[in-house]
Design a protein around this motif. Structure first.
Motif, PDB file in Angstrom:
ATOM      1  N   CYS A   1     -10.042   5.319  -0.597  1.00  0.00           N
ATOM      2  CA  CYS A   1      -8.731   5.392   0.040  1.00  0.00           C
ATOM      3  C   CYS A   1      -7.854   4.198  -0.333  1.00  0.00           C
ATOM      4  CB  CYS A   1      -8.935   5.419   1.560  1.00  0.00           C
ATOM      5  SG  CYS A   1      -7.567   6.146   2.439  1.00  0.00           S
ATOM      6  N   LEU A   2      -8.487   3.060  -0.617  1.00  0.00           N
ATOM      7  CA  LEU A   2      -7.767   1.792  -0.792  1.00  0.00           C
ATOM      8  C   LEU A   2      -6.626   1.865  -1.813  1.00  0.00           C
ATOM      9  CD1 LEU A   2      -8.223  -0.865   0.703  1.00  0.00           C
ATOM     10  CD2 LEU A   2      -9.567  -1.647  -1.235  1.00  0.00           C
ATOM     11  N   PRO A   3      -6.896   2.264  -3.061  1.00  0.00           N
ATOM     12  CA  PRO A   3      -5.790   2.295  -4.030  1.00  0.00           C
ATOM     13  C   PRO A   3      -4.688   3.274  -3.655  1.00  0.00           C
ATOM     14  CG  PRO A   3      -7.813   3.195  -4.995  1.00  0.00           C
ATOM     15  CD  PRO A   3      -8.178   2.621  -3.670  1.00  0.00           C
ATOM     16  N   VAL A   4      -5.083   4.421  -3.099  1.00  0.00           N
ATOM     17  CA  VAL A   4      -4.088   5.424  -2.696  1.00  0.00           C
ATOM     18  C   VAL A   4      -3.222   4.866  -1.564  1.00  0.00           C
ATOM     19  CG1 VAL A   4      -3.751   7.746  -1.780  1.00  0.00           C
ATOM     20  CG2 VAL A   4      -5.670   7.275  -3.328  1.00  0.00           C
ATOM     21  N   ALA A   5      -3.886   4.300  -0.550  1.00  0.00           N
ATOM     22  CA  ALA A   5      -3.155   3.762   0.604  1.00  0.00           C
ATOM     23  C   ALA A   5      -2.244   2.628   0.170  1.00  0.00           C
ATOM     24  CB  ALA A   5      -4.151   3.264   1.657  1.00  0.00           C
ATOM     25  N   PHE A   6      -2.742   1.782  -0.730  1.00  0.00           N
ATOM     26  CA  PHE A   6      -1.937   0.642  -1.179  1.00  0.00           C
ATOM     27  C   PHE A   6      -0.702   1.110  -1.932  1.00  0.00           C
ATOM     28  CE2 PHE A   6      -0.936  -2.703  -4.272  1.00  0.00           C
ATOM     29  CZ  PHE A   6      -0.550  -3.673  -3.358  1.00  0.00           C
ATOM     30  N   GLY A   7      -0.880   2.075  -2.828  1.00  0.00           N
ATOM     31  CA  GLY A   7       0.259   2.619  -3.572  1.00  0.00           C
ATOM     32  C   GLY A   7       1.298   3.220  -2.644  1.00  0.00           C
ATOM     33  N   LEU A   8       0.839   4.004  -1.670  1.00  0.00           N
ATOM     34  CA  LEU A   8       1.759   4.621  -0.708  1.00  0.00           C
ATOM     35  C   LEU A   8       2.464   3.560   0.134  1.00  0.00           C
ATOM     36  CD1 LEU A   8      -0.468   7.622   0.430  1.00  0.00           C
ATOM     37  CD2 LEU A   8       1.732   7.800  -0.755  1.00  0.00           C
ATOM     38  N   ALA A   9       1.699   2.548   0.590  1.00  0.00           N
ATOM     39  CA  ALA A   9       2.279   1.486   1.420  1.00  0.00           C
ATOM     40  C   ALA A   9       3.363   0.748   0.644  1.00  0.00           C
ATOM     41  CB  ALA A   9       1.190   0.512   1.870  1.00  0.00           C
ATOM     42  N   TRP A  10       3.100   0.476  -0.618  1.00  0.00           N
ATOM     43  CA  TRP A  10       4.087  -0.242  -1.438  1.00  0.00           C
ATOM     44  C   TRP A  10       5.343   0.606  -1.635  1.00  0.00           C
ATOM     45  CZ3 TRP A  10       6.467   0.349  -6.219  1.00  0.00           C
ATOM     46  CH2 TRP A  10       7.144  -0.784  -6.682  1.00  0.00           C
ATOM     47  N   LEU A  11       5.139   1.885  -1.941  1.00  0.00           N
ATOM     48  CA  LEU A  11       6.277   2.797  -2.103  1.00  0.00           C
ATOM     49  C   LEU A  11       7.147   2.819  -0.851  1.00  0.00           C
ATOM     50  CD1 LEU A  11       5.031   6.091  -3.830  1.00  0.00           C
ATOM     51  CD2 LEU A  11       6.823   4.544  -4.613  1.00  0.00           C
ATOM     52  N   LEU A  12       6.487   2.967   0.312  1.00  0.00           N
ATOM     53  CA  LEU A  12       7.227   3.103   1.567  1.00  0.00           C
ATOM     54  C   LEU A  12       7.878   1.779   1.979  1.00  0.00           C
ATOM     55  CD1 LEU A  12       4.704   5.368   3.502  1.00  0.00           C
ATOM     56  CD2 LEU A  12       6.951   6.040   2.624  1.00  0.00           C
TER      57      LEU A  12
ATOM     58  N   GLY B   1      13.171  11.965  -0.334  1.00  0.00           N
ATOM     59  CA  GLY B   1      11.887  12.492   0.111  1.00  0.00           C
ATOM     60  C   GLY B   1      10.990  11.422   0.720  1.00  0.00           C
ATOM     61  N   ARG B   2      11.541  10.214   0.909  1.00  0.00           N
ATOM     62  CA  ARG B   2      10.736   9.124   1.443  1.00  0.00           C
ATOM     63  C   ARG B   2      10.286   9.436   2.872  1.00  0.00           C
ATOM     64  NH1 ARG B   2      12.658   4.642   3.974  1.00  0.00           N
ATOM     65  NH2 ARG B   2      11.220   2.891   4.122  1.00  0.00           N
ATOM     66  N   ILE B   3      11.217   9.993   3.667  1.00  0.00           N
ATOM     67  CA  ILE B   3      10.888  10.303   5.062  1.00  0.00           C
ATOM     68  C   ILE B   3       9.808  11.390   5.118  1.00  0.00           C
ATOM     69  CG2 ILE B   3      11.809  11.258   7.221  1.00  0.00           C
ATOM     70  CD1 ILE B   3      14.461   9.882   6.495  1.00  0.00           C
ATOM     71  N   LEU B   4       9.927  12.368   4.217  1.00  0.00           N
ATOM     72  CA  LEU B   4       8.940  13.442   4.178  1.00  0.00           C
ATOM     73  C   LEU B   4       7.564  12.889   3.797  1.00  0.00           C
ATOM     74  CD1 LEU B   4       8.562  16.542   4.404  1.00  0.00           C
ATOM     75  CD2 LEU B   4       8.886  16.638   1.922  1.00  0.00           C
ATOM     76  N   LEU B   5       7.544  12.000   2.798  1.00  0.00           N
ATOM     77  CA  LEU B   5       6.276  11.396   2.381  1.00  0.00           C
ATOM     78  C   LEU B   5       5.655  10.611   3.538  1.00  0.00           C
ATOM     79  CD1 LEU B   5       4.295  10.791   0.030  1.00  0.00           C
ATOM     80  CD2 LEU B   5       5.595   8.703  -0.388  1.00  0.00           C
ATOM     81  N   ASP B   6       6.514   9.855   4.243  1.00  0.00           N
ATOM     82  CA  ASP B   6       6.059   9.078   5.397  1.00  0.00           C
ATOM     83  C   ASP B   6       5.418  10.008   6.434  1.00  0.00           C
ATOM     84  OD1 ASP B   6       5.662   6.839   6.878  1.00  0.00           O
ATOM     85  OD2 ASP B   6       7.725   6.660   7.587  1.00  0.00           O
ATOM     86  N   ALA B   7       6.082  11.140   6.674  1.00  0.00           N
ATOM     87  CA  ALA B   7       5.563  12.103   7.659  1.00  0.00           C
ATOM     88  C   ALA B   7       4.234  12.705   7.197  1.00  0.00           C
ATOM     89  CB  ALA B   7       6.596  13.199   7.895  1.00  0.00           C
ATOM     90  N   LEU B   8       4.167  13.045   5.910  1.00  0.00           N
ATOM     91  CA  LEU B   8       2.937  13.641   5.368  1.00  0.00           C
ATOM     92  C   LEU B   8       1.756  12.685   5.505  1.00  0.00           C
ATOM     93  CD1 LEU B   8       4.048  15.505   2.120  1.00  0.00           C
ATOM     94  CD2 LEU B   8       2.919  16.495   4.123  1.00  0.00           C
ATOM     95  N   VAL B   9       2.011  11.397   5.204  1.00  0.00           N
ATOM     96  CA  VAL B   9       0.952  10.392   5.306  1.00  0.00           C
ATOM     97  C   VAL B   9       0.435  10.307   6.738  1.00  0.00           C
ATOM     98  CG1 VAL B   9       0.549   7.895   5.253  1.00  0.00           C
ATOM     99  CG2 VAL B   9       1.673   9.005   3.319  1.00  0.00           C
ATOM    100  N   HIS B  10       1.366  10.455   7.701  1.00  0.00           N
ATOM    101  CA  HIS B  10       0.972  10.302   9.098  1.00  0.00           C
ATOM    102  C   HIS B  10       0.395  11.580   9.712  1.00  0.00           C
ATOM    103  CE1 HIS B  10       3.233   6.549   8.869  1.00  0.00           C
ATOM    104  NE2 HIS B  10       2.522   6.186   9.896  1.00  0.00           N
TER     105      HIS B  10
END
Lengths: 232, 207
Positions: free
Chosen positions: A25-36, A43-52
């Motif tokens: 999960c670490l690299p995926v979570a880190f990439g997403l955290a950096w993006l957000l 589509g940032r809000i949608l991505l944020d919602a999908l992650v949650h």
């Protein structure tokens, strides 16, 4: 408090499942955290919602969706089996996948906070000194965010240890393969006269979770100089 | 011509507009707080993009909206001394000082670590962490970090603002020596008349 070999096997399986879940999960979570944290894109809000989503969805639904996608006939399940030789169904790898998906939102949240806490003006200072974007990231952003990133990983590990609903839906309850600590406690509760086993396993669950939370909070407080970051 | 600047930029409900040219020495942007002096430095450093105009330093064009030139901050070789120092908190003084030096082309370097520490009197601070430095010490290290990055020019944003009187005197002496001994053009921002009159060869009023 002596533990039987079966109980030790449950604990080592749980630690293995959680460890692999966090590592994947670490690299995926880190990439997403950096993006957000640092990018503005459509589509940032949608991505944020999908992650949650796994945080609020009934875990049984998450498990069922995993079954559809990563089952033997699911598109992703077939791809992983054919190209990487990884099978998830009724395997501990599936338990790790379920734990990873459930831990993702917590890890992204903690990591995003720690990346946002890095003073952007320090990154600008590095840029005026001649550093390229990747170098600024590697020498300034990453080291300053590191305690928070570790805190996020520890939190994800703790969450993975407790994962129950999505796991039992996705990979069932197979002793030695997918019967992790919470599932073992649930199974023992179904058997009359096994209060002692339940108590021992529950105490271990409490102890492991407590250690992970304290470690996570201690790490988060070290994010940023003189600034307290909180993940809880 | 060391600085040749004509830029404008809208920020919120006001427009920052400045035009000046100067030769060598120390050019001071002088004006009240909030007149946009810091924004002007940021535009010259490449951290803030002007809406229109042209920036040239020492004959090379760093920004020209008409010609579509916008050199990125990392290639402008601006030795930027920030008001708040902005030392990297996770690196010791030595690594802070060498951050830009390591990235500079050898031919661009003005001095090495030994020369810089002697010039600024900070040799005893090399193994310290930034958070343990006094305001004056931190500001000298910040100046050293900028000098060691092999700058074509220096940008100094109120480097004395956060210091008490004796420290101000001390850093002012350092800046005078920079101006007289190094031959690197300096653009200096301040709202303090005495400071500007003592240091500047050219004064540009702003705001």
């Amino acid at each position: 408090m002596a533990l039987s070999p079966d109980e030790w096997a449950i604990i080592t399986l749980s630690l293995k499942v959680s460890g692999v879940a966090v590592a994947a999960c670490l690299p995926v979570a880190f990439g997403l955290a950096w993006l957000l944290a640092r990018r503005r894109f459509p589509g940032r809000i949608l991505l944020d919602a999908l992650v949650h989503l796994p945080l609020v969805l009934p875990p049984v639904v998450t498990g069922w969706l995993l079954l559809l996608a990563f089952g033997t006939t699911g598109p992703l399940g077939r791809w992983f089996a054919e190209t990487l030789g990884i099978v998830f169904m009724f395997r501990w790898t599936g338990a790790a996948l379920a734990a990873a998906v459930m831990a993702l939102p917590l890890m992204v949240r903690a990591m995003r906070l720690s990346i946002e806490a890095v003073d952007h003006r320090l990154e600008q200072a590095a840029e005026t000194l001649g550093a390229s974007r990747p170098r600024v990231f590697a020498t300034i952003t990453l080291p300053l965010a590191l305690p928070g990133l570790l805190a996020g990983a520890v939190l994800g590990f703790a969450r993975s240890l407790g994962e129950f609903g999505a796991t039992i839906t996705f990979v069932s309850n197979i002793p030695g393969e997918t019967r992790t600590l919470p599932i073992a406690i649930y199974s023992a509760l179904q058997v009359p006269g096994s209060e002692a086993v339940v108590t021992r396993l529950a105490l271990i669950a409490v102890a492991l979770s407590l250690v992970a939370l304290v470690a996570s909070e201690v790490l988060a407080r070290r994010t940023g100089p003189g600034r307290g970051g909180h993940v809880l | 011509m060391s600085f040749d600047v004509r830029i404008e930029r809208r920020l919120g409900d006001r427009t920052i507009r400045v035009a000046f040219s100067s030769d060598g020495g120390l050019t001071a942007l002088f004006g009240p707080s909030g007149a946009g002096k810091t924004s002007i430095l940021q535009m010259i450093a490449g951290l803030l993009r002007p809406d229109a105009g042209r920036i040239a330093v020492g004959g090379s064009v760093l920004f020209d909206s008409m010609a579509g030139i916008d050199v990125p901050a990392r290639q402008r070789r601006a030795g930027y001394v920030f008001q708040d120092g902005r030392l990297f908190p996770h690196q010791r003084v030595r690594d802070n000082l060498l951050y830009g030096w390591r990235l500079a082309r050898p031919a661009d370097r003005l001095m090495d670590l030994a020369e810089a520490t002697r010039f600024l009197g900070i040799g005893h601070l090399l193994d310290r962490w930034p958070r343990t430095l006094s305001g004056g010490e931190a500001q000298r290290v910040a100046i050293g970090r900028a000098l060691l990055s092999g700058p074509r020019f220096l940008l100094m944003d109120e480097p004395l603002a956060s210091l008490d009187r004796p420290r101000r005197e001390e850093i002012m002496g350092v800046i005078e020596r920079l101006r007289d001994e190094l031959g690197v053009p300096i653009l200096y921002v301040s709202h303090d008349r005495d400071e500007v009159e003592r240091l500047a060869s050219v004064i540009v009023p702003t705001g």
